[in-house]
Design an enzyme around this catalytic site. Structure first.
Site, PDB file in Angstrom:
ATOM      1  N   ARG A 271      -1.314 -12.899  -5.312  1.00 53.11           N
ATOM      2  CA  ARG A 271      -0.024 -13.436  -4.897  1.00 53.11           C
ATOM      3  C   ARG A 271       0.277 -14.721  -5.666  1.00 53.11           C
ATOM      4  O   ARG A 271      -0.637 -15.385  -6.163  1.00 53.11           O
ATOM      5  CB  ARG A 271      -0.019 -13.743  -3.404  1.00 53.11           C
ATOM      6  CG  ARG A 271      -0.137 -12.537  -2.484  1.00 53.11           C
ATOM      7  CD  ARG A 271      -0.095 -12.988  -1.027  1.00 53.11           C
ATOM      8  NE  ARG A 271      -0.106 -11.862  -0.103  1.00 53.11           N
ATOM      9  CZ  ARG A 271      -1.212 -11.346   0.428  1.00 53.11           C
ATOM     10  NH1 ARG A 271      -2.393 -11.859   0.120  1.00 53.11           N
ATOM     11  NH2 ARG A 271      -1.145 -10.312   1.270  1.00 53.11           N
TER      12      ARG A 271
ATOM     13  N   LYS B  66      -3.861 -14.732   3.473  1.00 51.96           N
ATOM     14  CA  LYS B  66      -3.130 -14.948   4.718  1.00 51.96           C
ATOM     15  C   LYS B  66      -4.112 -14.969   5.877  1.00 51.96           C
ATOM     16  O   LYS B  66      -5.053 -14.177   5.929  1.00 51.96           O
ATOM     17  CB  LYS B  66      -2.083 -13.838   4.913  1.00 51.96           C
ATOM     18  CG  LYS B  66      -0.911 -13.940   3.940  1.00 51.96           C
ATOM     19  CD  LYS B  66       0.157 -12.910   4.261  1.00 51.96           C
ATOM     20  CE  LYS B  66       1.367 -13.099   3.359  1.00 51.96           C
ATOM     21  NZ  LYS B  66       2.438 -12.120   3.650  1.00 51.96           N
TER      22      LYS B  66
ATOM     23  N   HIS C  56       6.298 -11.164  -8.028  1.00 55.63           N
ATOM     24  CA  HIS C  56       5.946 -10.129  -7.050  1.00 55.63           C
ATOM     25  C   HIS C  56       5.988  -8.745  -7.679  1.00 55.63           C
ATOM     26  O   HIS C  56       5.186  -7.867  -7.321  1.00 55.63           O
ATOM     27  CB  HIS C  56       6.897 -10.197  -5.855  1.00 55.63           C
ATOM     28  CG  HIS C  56       6.328  -9.558  -4.623  1.00 55.63           C
ATOM     29  ND1 HIS C  56       5.163  -9.991  -4.025  1.00 55.63           N
ATOM     30  CD2 HIS C  56       6.742  -8.490  -3.895  1.00 55.63           C
ATOM     31  CE1 HIS C  56       4.899  -9.244  -2.971  1.00 55.63           C
ATOM     32  NE2 HIS C  56       5.834  -8.321  -2.871  1.00 55.63           N
TER      33      HIS C  56
ATOM     34  N   ARG D  85       2.835  -8.064  -9.364  1.00 55.50           N
ATOM     35  CA  ARG D  85       1.844  -7.644  -8.350  1.00 55.50           C
ATOM     36  C   ARG D  85       2.023  -6.166  -8.034  1.00 55.50           C
ATOM     37  O   ARG D  85       1.056  -5.414  -7.946  1.00 55.50           O
ATOM     38  CB  ARG D  85       2.013  -8.523  -7.114  1.00 55.50           C
ATOM     39  CG  ARG D  85       1.092  -8.196  -5.936  1.00 55.50           C
ATOM     40  CD  ARG D  85       1.250  -9.309  -4.906  1.00 55.50           C
ATOM     41  NE  ARG D  85       0.998  -8.894  -3.543  1.00 55.50           N
ATOM     42  CZ  ARG D  85      -0.196  -8.902  -2.966  1.00 55.50           C
ATOM     43  NH1 ARG D  85      -1.261  -9.267  -3.662  1.00 55.50           N
ATOM     44  NH2 ARG D  85      -0.350  -8.546  -1.712  1.00 55.50           N
TER      45      ARG D  85
ATOM     46  N   HIS E  80      -3.716  -6.944   1.947  1.00 55.97           N
ATOM     47  CA  HIS E  80      -2.753  -6.483   2.953  1.00 55.97           C
ATOM     48  C   HIS E  80      -3.415  -6.423   4.329  1.00 55.97           C
ATOM     49  O   HIS E  80      -4.546  -5.952   4.460  1.00 55.97           O
ATOM     50  CB  HIS E  80      -2.236  -5.086   2.601  1.00 55.97           C
ATOM     51  CG  HIS E  80      -1.261  -5.067   1.465  1.00 55.97           C
ATOM     52  ND1 HIS E  80      -0.987  -3.939   0.721  1.00 55.97           N
ATOM     53  CD2 HIS E  80      -0.480  -6.051   0.941  1.00 55.97           C
ATOM     54  CE1 HIS E  80      -0.091  -4.222  -0.208  1.00 55.97           C
ATOM     55  NE2 HIS E  80       0.230  -5.503  -0.087  1.00 55.97           N
TER      56      HIS E  80
ATOM     57  N   TYR F 202       2.397   2.410  -2.436  1.00 52.03           N
ATOM     58  CA  TYR F 202       2.029   2.669  -3.826  1.00 52.03           C
ATOM     59  C   TYR F 202       1.597   4.115  -4.067  1.00 52.03           C
ATOM     60  O   TYR F 202       1.518   4.548  -5.209  1.00 52.03           O
ATOM     61  CB  TYR F 202       0.939   1.688  -4.274  1.00 52.03           C
ATOM     62  CG  TYR F 202       1.401   0.259  -4.144  1.00 52.03           C
ATOM     63  CD1 TYR F 202       2.355  -0.251  -5.017  1.00 52.03           C
ATOM     64  CD2 TYR F 202       0.930  -0.562  -3.122  1.00 52.03           C
ATOM     65  CE1 TYR F 202       2.817  -1.552  -4.883  1.00 52.03           C
ATOM     66  CE2 TYR F 202       1.387  -1.855  -2.980  1.00 52.03           C
ATOM     67  CZ  TYR F 202       2.331  -2.345  -3.859  1.00 52.03           C
ATOM     68  OH  TYR F 202       2.797  -3.637  -3.707  1.00 52.03           O
TER      69      TYR F 202
END
Length: 360
Positions: free
Chosen positions: A203, A227, A303, A306, A329, A338
């Site tokens: 990220r 995160k 992004h 990515r 994720h 994806y």
């Protein structure tokens, strides 16, 4: 804690002074579980909500004075009215409205089910946000995937874009000495940044916060804080390592950076008294935008790079759980997008349907 995180926390503390006391209590409760950036986004969302309460005259007074009793007495119609305001007056997309609603649901859940008064009673007896449903996102995974596919790098475009930054862009702007000299200064750094994202799927915030000692040069990994403040070692490609090593060989000499500065990616000093500093997120966004436009693919962004990595990874390895971990994720549903991009086997099967039997 990185300098970037410290700066975000400072902004958060300033913002919390304009919000009710129970919001700060909630934010403090979440500090161990959410990143500084996520908490700051939550606080911004709450400020929009409380401002709306005052603008709609649901409450007359300052935001800091909005009592818990008012939250407890909000009607479903009022809560739905706020969501309509987000969508039709602020022009927020449905997915953005869902994110803001999620932030409110989390706050109200804390006030009803976790926080308690001295006599062990919940702050809220009634939780209106528990009655509000999220917007149903109309786009299927295939639709989302198709939208992404037209805006990312596919096939040999990965290497073409990397080569463009390292060499071809300079040739394109050679007549403009100022731009050309600026490119000569930064091309190793910029190539390394793009190569790292394309070779790892990191990220933007993770790239910005990288320090020199976060890179393991023997294992080809980068230590990042994902995160939820989770530490993870993320693999990156050999090509990314080669570009990173080339940048590191000129980092000190070109940027005149002090050895005490541990930031991996450096911005040159501004002015005669300026000092080299950590490259900011906005600076990285702008340099990608610059190269993307000159490359002829202006929709490219950090992004989208990515997304490009994730698409290539899935096509070559086809292991969704590993891809999910690589990207960081929290939900495997996000990673599943994806599996719908560049499904060449499916396309080939459909194409074969139109062939004569002896050719199929």
């Amino acid at each position: 804690m990185t300098n970037q995180s410290q700066q975000i926390y400072k902004k958060l503390q300033i913002l919390l002074k304009d919000l009710p006391w129970y919001v700060e209590e909630y934010i403090n409760h979440k500090k161990r579980k959410l990143s500084a950036a996520s908490l700051l986004n939550y606080a911004h969302d709450y400020k929009i909500f409380f401002n709306w309460l005052i603008d709609e005259e649901v409450f007359n007074g300052k935001i800091t004075e909005v009592p818990l009793e008012l939250l407890e007495s909000l009607t479903v119609q009022q809560a739905e009215g706020f969501l309509s305001y987000l969508q039709y007056q602020l022009n927020n997309k449905e997915i953005t409205v869902n994110r803001k609603l999620s932030a409110l649901k989390s706050l109200f859940n804390y006030l009803q089910n976790i926080a308690e008064t001295r006599d062990l009673k919940p702050y809220l007896q009634r939780n209106v946000m528990a009655k509000i449903e999220f917007n149903e996102i109309k786009d299927s995974m295939e639709t989302i995937a198709n939208k992404i596919e037209g805006k990312i790098l596919i096939g040999d475009e990965y290497e073409k874009f990397r080569q463009f930054i390292a060499y071809d862009y300079g040739l394109q702007i050679k007549e403009n000495k100022k731009l050309y000299n600026f490119h000569l200064l930064n091309r190793e750094r910029d190539t390394a940044i793009v190569s790292l994202i394309l070779g790892s799927g990191l990220r933007l915030s993770e790239v910005v916060n990288l320090n020199l000692d976060d890179i393991d040069y023997s294992k080809y990994t980068a230590r990042v804080i994902r995160k939820g403040n989770k530490e993870q070692f993320v693999y990156f490609s050999k090509l990314a390592m080669d570009d990173l090593q080339e940048y590191l060989s000129i980092r000190e000499s070109k940027y005149q950076v002090d050895k005490s500065n541990k930031a991996l990616f450096i911005a040159a000093a501004m002015g005669p008294k300026g000092k080299p500093r950590r490259l900011t997120a906005r600076s990285i966004e702008k340099l990608i935008e610059k190269y993307a436009a000159a490359f002829g693919k202006p929709s490219l962004s950090v992004h989208k790079l990515r997304h490009s990595f994730a698409t290539r990874y899935h096509n070559e390895i086809n292991d969704v759980p590993k891809l999910r971990r690589q990207l960081g994720h929290s939900s495997i549903q996000t990673t599943m997008i994806y599996t719908h991009i560049r499904n060449d086997d499916l396309r080939h099967a459909v194409d074969k349907m139109d062939l004569p039997k002896d050719e199929a």
